[in-house]
Design a protein around this motif. Structure first.
Motif, PDB file in Angstrom:
ATOM      1  N   ALA A 107       0.837  -1.207   0.000  1.00 55.42           N
ATOM      2  CA  ALA A 107       0.000   0.000   0.000  1.00 55.42           C
ATOM      3  C   ALA A 107       0.873   1.258   0.000  1.00 55.42           C
ATOM      4  O   ALA A 107       0.597   2.217  -0.739  1.00 55.42           O
ATOM      5  N   GLU A 108       1.943   1.243   0.775  1.00 61.23           N
ATOM      6  CA  GLU A 108       2.845   2.404   0.822  1.00 61.23           C
ATOM      7  C   GLU A 108       3.579   2.577  -0.502  1.00 61.23           C
ATOM      8  O   GLU A 108       3.705   3.693  -1.017  1.00 61.23           O
ATOM      9  N   LEU A 109       4.054   1.505  -1.075  1.00 57.52           N
ATOM     10  CA  LEU A 109       4.749   1.568  -2.358  1.00 57.52           C
ATOM     11  C   LEU A 109       3.806   2.072  -3.456  1.00 57.52           C
ATOM     12  O   LEU A 109       4.179   2.927  -4.268  1.00 57.52           O
ATOM     13  N   GLU A 110       2.582   1.563  -3.471  1.00 62.80           N
ATOM     14  CA  GLU A 110       1.592   2.008  -4.466  1.00 62.80           C
ATOM     15  C   GLU A 110       1.263   3.491  -4.271  1.00 62.80           C
ATOM     16  O   GLU A 110       1.087   4.227  -5.248  1.00 62.80           O
ATOM     17  N   ARG A 111       1.190   3.944  -3.021  1.00 58.49           N
ATOM     18  CA  ARG A 111       0.922   5.355  -2.747  1.00 58.49           C
ATOM     19  C   ARG A 111       2.048   6.221  -3.313  1.00 58.49           C
ATOM     20  O   ARG A 111       1.802   7.232  -3.969  1.00 58.49           O
ATOM     21  N   ARG A 112       3.301   5.804  -3.112  1.00 57.06           N
ATOM     22  CA  ARG A 112       4.440   6.571  -3.619  1.00 57.06           C
ATOM     23  C   ARG A 112       4.454   6.596  -5.146  1.00 57.06           C
ATOM     24  O   ARG A 112       4.767   7.617  -5.756  1.00 57.06           O
ATOM     25  N   LYS A 113       4.112   5.475  -5.772  1.00 59.78           N
ATOM     26  CA  LYS A 113       4.059   5.438  -7.235  1.00 59.78           C
ATOM     27  C   LYS A 113       2.956   6.357  -7.754  1.00 59.78           C
ATOM     28  O   LYS A 113       3.154   7.093  -8.723  1.00 59.78           O
ATOM     29  N   ALA A 114       1.791   6.322  -7.107  1.00 56.60           N
ATOM     30  CA  ALA A 114       0.678   7.181  -7.523  1.00 56.60           C
ATOM     31  C   ALA A 114       1.040   8.656  -7.347  1.00 56.60           C
ATOM     32  O   ALA A 114       0.705   9.493  -8.202  1.00 56.60           O
ATOM     33  N   GLU A 115       1.740   8.962  -6.280  1.00 62.08           N
ATOM     34  CA  GLU A 115       2.182  10.344  -6.040  1.00 62.08           C
ATOM     35  C   GLU A 115       3.157  10.791  -7.133  1.00 62.08           C
ATOM     36  O   GLU A 115       3.071  11.906  -7.634  1.00 62.08           O
ATOM     37  N   TRP A 116       4.075   9.901  -7.512  1.00 60.34           N
ATOM     38  CA  TRP A 116       5.039  10.197  -8.567  1.00 60.34           C
ATOM     39  C   TRP A 116       4.308  10.497  -9.882  1.00 60.34           C
ATOM     40  O   TRP A 116       4.596  11.488 -10.560  1.00 60.34           O
ATOM     41  N   ILE A 117       3.339   9.659 -10.232  1.00 61.54           N
ATOM     42  CA  ILE A 117       2.579   9.859 -11.466  1.00 61.54           C
ATOM     43  C   ILE A 117       1.739  11.128 -11.383  1.00 61.54           C
ATOM     44  O   ILE A 117       1.666  11.904 -12.340  1.00 61.54           O
ATOM     45  N   ALA A 118       1.105  11.366 -10.227  1.00 56.80           N
ATOM     46  CA  ALA A 118       0.281  12.568 -10.060  1.00 56.80           C
ATOM     47  C   ALA A 118       1.119  13.827 -10.250  1.00 56.80           C
ATOM     48  O   ALA A 118       0.673  14.787 -10.901  1.00 56.80           O
TER      49      ALA A 118
END
Length: 164
Positions: A107-118
């Protein structure tokens, strides 16, 4: 009839660039995590999203050799991010599942990836990003079905029609 070879060739350029950007992001540490070795993070995410399954199923779905999965399973198990139990249908085989710690790490890794894309797509509207996600998902489903499910990954192009 489907798209022309020229059109598909044009698609390869942005796909290659996207994969290259993933490598740059990895090198710059955007997705790095001391808790989850990056090489095994994809396998852990697969377990979180797919649920409990055999290592052989993971290898098939991720299109890697069983030895790769075995090594990554060992890393993840040692880190306490996955657990295994005997398969009730065949006690010689183990079923793997993400632990609560593994689910939290993904969940934390996915959050960081989503933040990077955002951050990268800050000028895009949500609808455009959703459409891109839908199109990529549809394409990946068809490519996976063609490559894995139909088993023609290495078939000679001249004989593919006969394999369907």
């Amino acid at each position: 009839m489907g798209p022309t070879l020229e059109t598909c060739g044009e698609l390869l350029r942005p796909l290659r660039a996207l994969m290259g950007l993933k490598q740059v992001a990895l090198q710059r540490g955007y997705f790095g995590d001391q808790e989850v070795p990056y090489a095994a993070a994809g396998l852990l995410a697969e377990l979180v999203f797919r649920g409990e399954c055999r290592a052989s199923d993971l290898a098939h779905h991720r299109i890697v050799d069983a030895s790769v999965v075995s090594r990554q399973v060992g890393q993840l198990e040692q880190a306490g991010l996955i657990s295994r139990r005997p398969d009730p249908a065949d006690r010689r085989v183990s079923l793997l599942r993400a632990t609560p710690e593994g689910e939290r790490a993904v969940a934390e890794l996915e959050r960081r990836k989503a933040e990077w894309i955002a951050n990268a797509l800050e000028g895009w509207e949500d609808a455009k990003v959703r459409e891109l996600g839908r199109l990529l998902g549809d394409a990946m489903d068809d490519i996976r079905r063609h490559t894995i499910d139909e088993g023609i990954c290495h078939a000679d192009p001249a004989t593919r029609e006969g394999t369907r």
